[in-house]
Design an enzyme around this catalytic site. Structure first.
Site: not given
Lengths: 244, 244
Positions: A60, A98, A130
């Site tokens: 992401g 949060d 990895e």
DNA sequence: ACAAAAGTGTTCAGCGTACACCCATGC
DNA sequence: GCATGGGTGTACGCTGAACACTTTTGT
């Protein structure tokens, strides 16, 4: 405020984030599903950089300015896996206050389906140490709210395969009916009757039977089929609804 | 940059936006559906303030800091309509680059379903000049990409009523089967067989037949029913799937 | 008594479901 | 030749779809 953000993003000397290029409160995260050894798995990357350095996470990142959300998802997917033209579907916005502790970041979740033929995966790059496939019931601890995103993606996949023929995206172009059935059994988490399954699929006329057999199998070779995407599109135009 | 935003938001002297309170690139917009005189309609507000002053638009606005997206949608809905506890469903993120011309704003679309009993609607407030119901095929020109959001909401509503009993949210607590059938016919945009419709609904055991008749009708009074929400929840726990 | 909308049952076809045996191959 | 997984057909019940007449009320 801006200083804090820059500091967090560039905590590592090798980080290359430039606040002027990104939208620093909107990101995308992608759950990559694969189907290996009759198991549904997801591809995770171990982060090379802070924040959450060393943790397993979904691929992401932040949106670039002037970039659509889906474009960002595809860019990030390409940068992490090396793959283009993958099946991608938006699963929603994650907005818990949060979820990203340093400041408020909204992320748009996606799931991607990749077939075993797309095996040229990048296992690490400047951002990752990895890459590894994990079975869904053997996930490591994940960064941020990524476990939650995975759970939602899993549910959406389950409902989606029941009204759209996306399961094929997880199989090679040529596949056998037992493979397909196992895929459905794993995704739907229930066992299916072999004869009824075959009858239904064949009646849909979406499968082309090839004059080939699967030689990889140890026992009796199974007939190979391919999914007829063109025919599916024509049928949909005529009002056909896929249902499983 | 911040200056431009403040200037645009507070173009009118009466505007009360304070940039330090809001997240200025994330908003919500809500398509409010109602069912009046056997027609599916949506509730639009004419904007009192710039930007897009004087245009018809969906009720929407920026997120406050520390606020969840759904909370913002409910707050805005309450401020515009005066209604609480409405059925609300997220329909997705709208992220086209220029959808908000002044700067990049992502909006999360919702649809709301309100029943004719919720008739105490606020018709104008500090942000709006006027509120009005519009039939879907008689919409005025809408601000920004709101027409697009309406179209997506319409599609989602159509698919949703087929697998979740949300249609009842658009009817009074006590309703007749002909009313319910008309509602489905309008949303699904096709006519249904009266006998089959009634048989199916009654077999589902989700309707309680009341010992009352609908006296408003000009001709033969119809039996009144109510939707048994508790029973629906119990059935769902037992694996029941609503389907129409 | 007539107009208008509400209410009611039956038949048929198609589909999902349950179920058991033979077949092709590797070892 | 035997173990393993692949491939095949039939019978039944349920559900969706088609279809026409009677009932209740207002005027």
């Amino acid at each position: 405020m801006t200083d804090i953000r820059l500091q967090v993003l560039n905590m590592d000397p090798s980080s290359q984030y430039r606040l002027e290029d990104i939208i620093d409160n909107v990101s995308t995260d992608c759950v990559i599903f694969g189907f290996q050894q009759s198991m549904l798995e997801i591809l995770l990357y171990k982060r090379a950089l802070n924040p959450c350095k060393g943790m397993w996470a979904l691929p992401g990142g932040f949106l670039n300015k002037g970039e659509l959300i889906e474009e960002a998802a595809r860019r990030i997917l390409y940068n992490t896996t090396g793959l283009h033209n993958i099946y991608l579907e938006e699963i929603g916005v994650f907005d818990q206050i949060d979820r990203f502790p340093e400041w408020r970041v909204f992320t748009i979740g996606f799931f991607a389906l990749i077939s075993p033929e797309n095996d040229k995966l990048i296992t690490s790059n400047e951002y990752t140490l990895e890459a590894k496939w994990f079975k869904l019931n053997e996930l490591p601890e994940l960064a941020w709210d990524h476990k939650h995103i995975v759970d939602i993606a899993r549910d959406k996949l389950k409902t989606r395969v029941q009204n759209k023929p996306v399961g094929f995206e997880l199989l090679p172009n040529k596949f056998t009916l037992p493979q397909l059935q196992t895929l459905y059994e794993v995704i739907l988490d229930k066992s299916l009757d072999k004869r009824n399954f075959r009858k239904k699929l064949i009646n849909m006329k979406l499968l082309k039977k090839l004059n080939e057999k699967d030689k990889n199998n140890i026992k009796r070779p199974a007939d190979l089929y391919s999914f007829d995407k063109k025919r599916y599109k024509t049928l949909v135009k005529q009002g056909f609804l896929f249902e499983m």
